[in-house]
Design a protein around this motif. Sequence first.
Motif, PDB file in Angstrom:
ATOM      1  N   GLY A 155       9.257  70.875 -31.710  1.00 61.61           N
ATOM      2  CA  GLY A 155       8.422  69.660 -32.019  1.00 61.61           C
ATOM      3  C   GLY A 155       8.246  69.517 -33.588  1.00 61.61           C
ATOM      4  O   GLY A 155       8.306  68.407 -34.109  1.00 61.61           O
ATOM      5  N   PHE A 156       8.062  70.633 -34.131  1.00 63.16           N
ATOM      6  CA  PHE A 156       7.886  70.705 -35.513  1.00 63.16           C
ATOM      7  C   PHE A 156       9.239  70.126 -36.254  1.00 63.16           C
ATOM      8  O   PHE A 156       9.226  69.181 -37.343  1.00 63.16           O
ATOM      9  CB  PHE A 156       7.600  71.999 -36.111  1.00 63.16           C
ATOM     10  N   ILE A 157      10.313  70.633 -36.015  1.00 66.54           N
ATOM     11  CA  ILE A 157      11.908  70.169 -36.488  1.00 66.54           C
ATOM     12  C   ILE A 157      11.912  68.658 -36.147  1.00 66.54           C
ATOM     13  O   ILE A 157      12.282  68.060 -37.112  1.00 66.54           O
ATOM     14  CB  ILE A 157      12.585  70.951 -35.853  1.00 66.54           C
ATOM     15  N   ALA A 158      11.284  68.180 -35.034  1.00 62.96           N
ATOM     16  CA  ALA A 158      11.602  66.841 -34.484  1.00 62.96           C
ATOM     17  C   ALA A 158      10.785  66.090 -35.585  1.00 62.96           C
ATOM     18  O   ALA A 158      11.350  65.073 -35.922  1.00 62.96           O
ATOM     19  CB  ALA A 158      11.295  66.764 -33.093  1.00 62.96           C
ATOM     20  N   GLY A 159       9.498  66.589 -35.701  1.00 59.94           N
ATOM     21  CA  GLY A 159       8.625  65.734 -36.598  1.00 59.94           C
ATOM     22  C   GLY A 159       9.243  65.549 -37.966  1.00 59.94           C
ATOM     23  O   GLY A 159       9.309  64.528 -38.649  1.00 59.94           O
ATOM     24  N   LEU A 160       9.828  66.741 -38.575  1.00 62.33           N
ATOM     25  CA  LEU A 160      10.435  66.813 -39.825  1.00 62.33           C
ATOM     26  C   LEU A 160      11.707  65.664 -39.784  1.00 62.33           C
ATOM     27  O   LEU A 160      11.859  64.991 -40.931  1.00 62.33           O
ATOM     28  CB  LEU A 160      10.955  67.999 -40.161  1.00 62.33           C
ATOM     29  N   ALA A 161      12.512  65.826 -38.813  1.00 58.91           N
ATOM     30  CA  ALA A 161      13.510  65.108 -38.694  1.00 58.91           C
ATOM     31  C   ALA A 161      13.191  63.602 -38.578  1.00 58.91           C
ATOM     32  O   ALA A 161      13.802  62.712 -39.151  1.00 58.91           O
ATOM     33  CB  ALA A 161      14.394  65.551 -37.563  1.00 58.91           C
ATOM     34  N   ALA A 162      12.199  62.956 -37.973  1.00 59.23           N
ATOM     35  CA  ALA A 162      11.724  61.911 -38.004  1.00 59.23           C
ATOM     36  C   ALA A 162      11.543  61.297 -39.328  1.00 59.23           C
ATOM     37  O   ALA A 162      11.625  60.058 -39.501  1.00 59.23           O
ATOM     38  CB  ALA A 162      10.604  61.593 -37.262  1.00 59.23           C
ATOM     39  N   SER A 163      11.064  62.441 -40.147  1.00 57.33           N
ATOM     40  CA  SER A 163      10.732  61.688 -41.655  1.00 57.33           C
ATOM     41  C   SER A 163      12.196  61.952 -42.425  1.00 57.33           C
ATOM     42  O   SER A 163      11.982  61.880 -43.665  1.00 57.33           O
ATOM     43  CB  SER A 163       9.729  62.548 -42.332  1.00 57.33           C
TER      44      SER A 163
END
Lengths: 350, 350
Positions: B216-224
């Motif tokens: 989830g954390f990686i995805a959140g970063l990726a989204a940014s």
Amino acid sequence: MSAGGTSGERRAPATLHDVAREAGVSLATASRSLNGSTRKVNEEYRQRVLAAAAKLDYSPNLSAQAVARGTSTTVALLVADIADPYFAQIAAGVVREADHEGLIVTMAATERDSERELELVRSLRGQRPRVMILAASRRAGDAASALLAEELRAFEANGGRVAFIGAVEAPYRSVPLDNAAGAESLARALVEAGYRGFAALTGAEGLRTAEDRLGGFIAGLAASGIALDPARIVRPAFTRDGGYDGMRTLIEQGLDDLEVVFAANDVMAVGAMSAVRDAGLVPGRDIAIAGFDDIPTARDVTPPLSTVRLPLEEIGRRALRLALGTLDEGDELPVRAEVVLRGSTPTRAS
Amino acid sequence: MSAGGTSGERRAPATLHDVAREAGVSLATASRSLNGSTRKVNEEYRQRVLAAAAKLDYSPNLSAQAVARGTSTTVALLVADIADPYFAQIAAGVVREADHEGLIVTMAATERDSERELELVRSLRGQRPRVMILAASRRAGDAASALLAEELRAFEANGGRVAFIGAVEAPYRSVPLDNAAGAESLARALVEAGYRGFAALTGAEGLRTAEDRLGGFIAGLAASGIALDPARIVRPAFTRDGGYDGMRTLIEQGLDDLEVVFAANDVMAVGAMSAVRDAGLVPGRDIAIAGFDDIPTARDVTPPLSTVRLPLEEIGRRALRLALGTLDEGDELPVRAEVVLRGSTPTRAS
DNA sequence: GCGCGACGGGAAAGCGTTGTCCTCCATGGC
DNA sequence: GCCATGGAGGACAACGCTTTCCCGTCGCGC
């Protein structure tokens, strides 16, 4: 919400009877094969039984065993609050030791209410546990207390074992914690570190643990010729928030010559530290703080908390061994309470 | 060591039979008087029975009741480590709710070993608990996993209820924690707060909770539009000391442009903070740190820990209600994971 | 070759409860 | 006044297991 529940034929669990039939042997033989009976059973039969048990997913009904054998394999543990790290660590010790002995732990929380404690002991007795461990802080001499004693007496008369953690309780076994001596040592250590202005945060009156610790602390100060101002003894709840509130009270009363606050347990001390900080002060520098227990968090707050270390998990294990009567030689040593001075009580240039 | 053991005549506990005899009624009548039977019993008889029970200190044998009734009043709870505040809080919730329902909780700790978990489930099954709550972090796809599934299937087939806490597990009921979404929100919040240089401390590979949070954390970063450098993902143990060690590793690797460390749970974050401090740096100022869970300690460390709040006690209660099938309407709502930014991740002037 | 233990399987009697019948008695309707 | 009705106590068969007995079978010593 994941619907849950396999379609399942919902058949009743396999019984020993089923296993015996499947294996083509008698109930007795099946029983003997699956538990450590003294009687030998023919290896071939035994294998057949084992196979049948595996095939049927057999799992012996502990309740039935308890009824038939007349003894359970249960340990009942009573704590005040499971989420409190003090009790959580003790519980962890009890569970580990119990597991080691092949026993099962059932746990209940008194929520610091002696009515509930009584009620729980009553209901727990129905399980016919081998031992009952009471770690819940008891209040001295309240109404429920006599009834509790009555209940425990009955339990022991029926062959149960009771172990208390904390103060020595009348006729029962107990793992005594050196609350008074520990606090006394702490007081001396603080005096030695140069402190002169003391205050104490302790639990509600009548709470044994709190009383003992406060008493020890006062005695330690007295030994150094210092008297603890009664106005500087605050008695909030025996919890983190209690510590916070108590510290606020102290701050509102005025800090004057107050140098160090002794909180009767670490969670209170941690709450107190937060209160200090919220008041714009720096714990350790502006006001020193010391606790009791040495919960894991004590190392991780800032500054690290000075405290009196209690080997909580070991205490839990020992309580069980004590009740079970399996204490080894070395275990006879009393539990040591050891002063640990950390950054929250820096040495004071006098 | 307080000798312990009342002199005690060591007579067996009073049985229903004894009570019946004492009251001069039949077994059946005694039974009906003492438990909530549907059958009415003459008030006079009933009083006699109650009196006899009180006089004899009678306490119904729960095992016998379980055998006779065919159902127990037990809830089995499996956690990884009781002393870990995450599990302690969940356990507190389960115990409280169980108490509310008149059920008894038996507790076991897997010590984070899936072999042990399997073993424990097996042995716990012998109690014929009404429900089994598995809060222990499971690893995906290891050897024991299939056997565990087998065991649980058997348990449910026999009318037991299983509830998982954490990830949704195949056919079982579960209280899903929004690990991925929570971590994702946290990542976004941190980016929004001006952070750009990230690292992550997570648990051993295959640990479901840890994986989900990291993912989830990686995805959140990726989204940014930010990628998490794989070299900046450390996988120590999922514990306080693991967090400490992991942070040390990170520090040794060189801090370069590292601004904030995400620890996959709060106890790791707390350990990481200590490591930062031990390296002579100031958490929050030199390196920001965020955790997950919002354990009580999170508020009390310095600076207070940013984290993703999970209502742990509520989760415990809900797991039990879910398994019991007593979820109320409102309870259907998924458990919310809520980002809580505190001093450990100050807003960064960009 | 016979008697006598030792061995080990199986029948059955518990263990402390519950729940199903069975029975007895009071009540009420006709 | 009699019989159907129902209410409530008691006997007893479960429940799933352990354990005591009983008994047949061996092996061994004399």
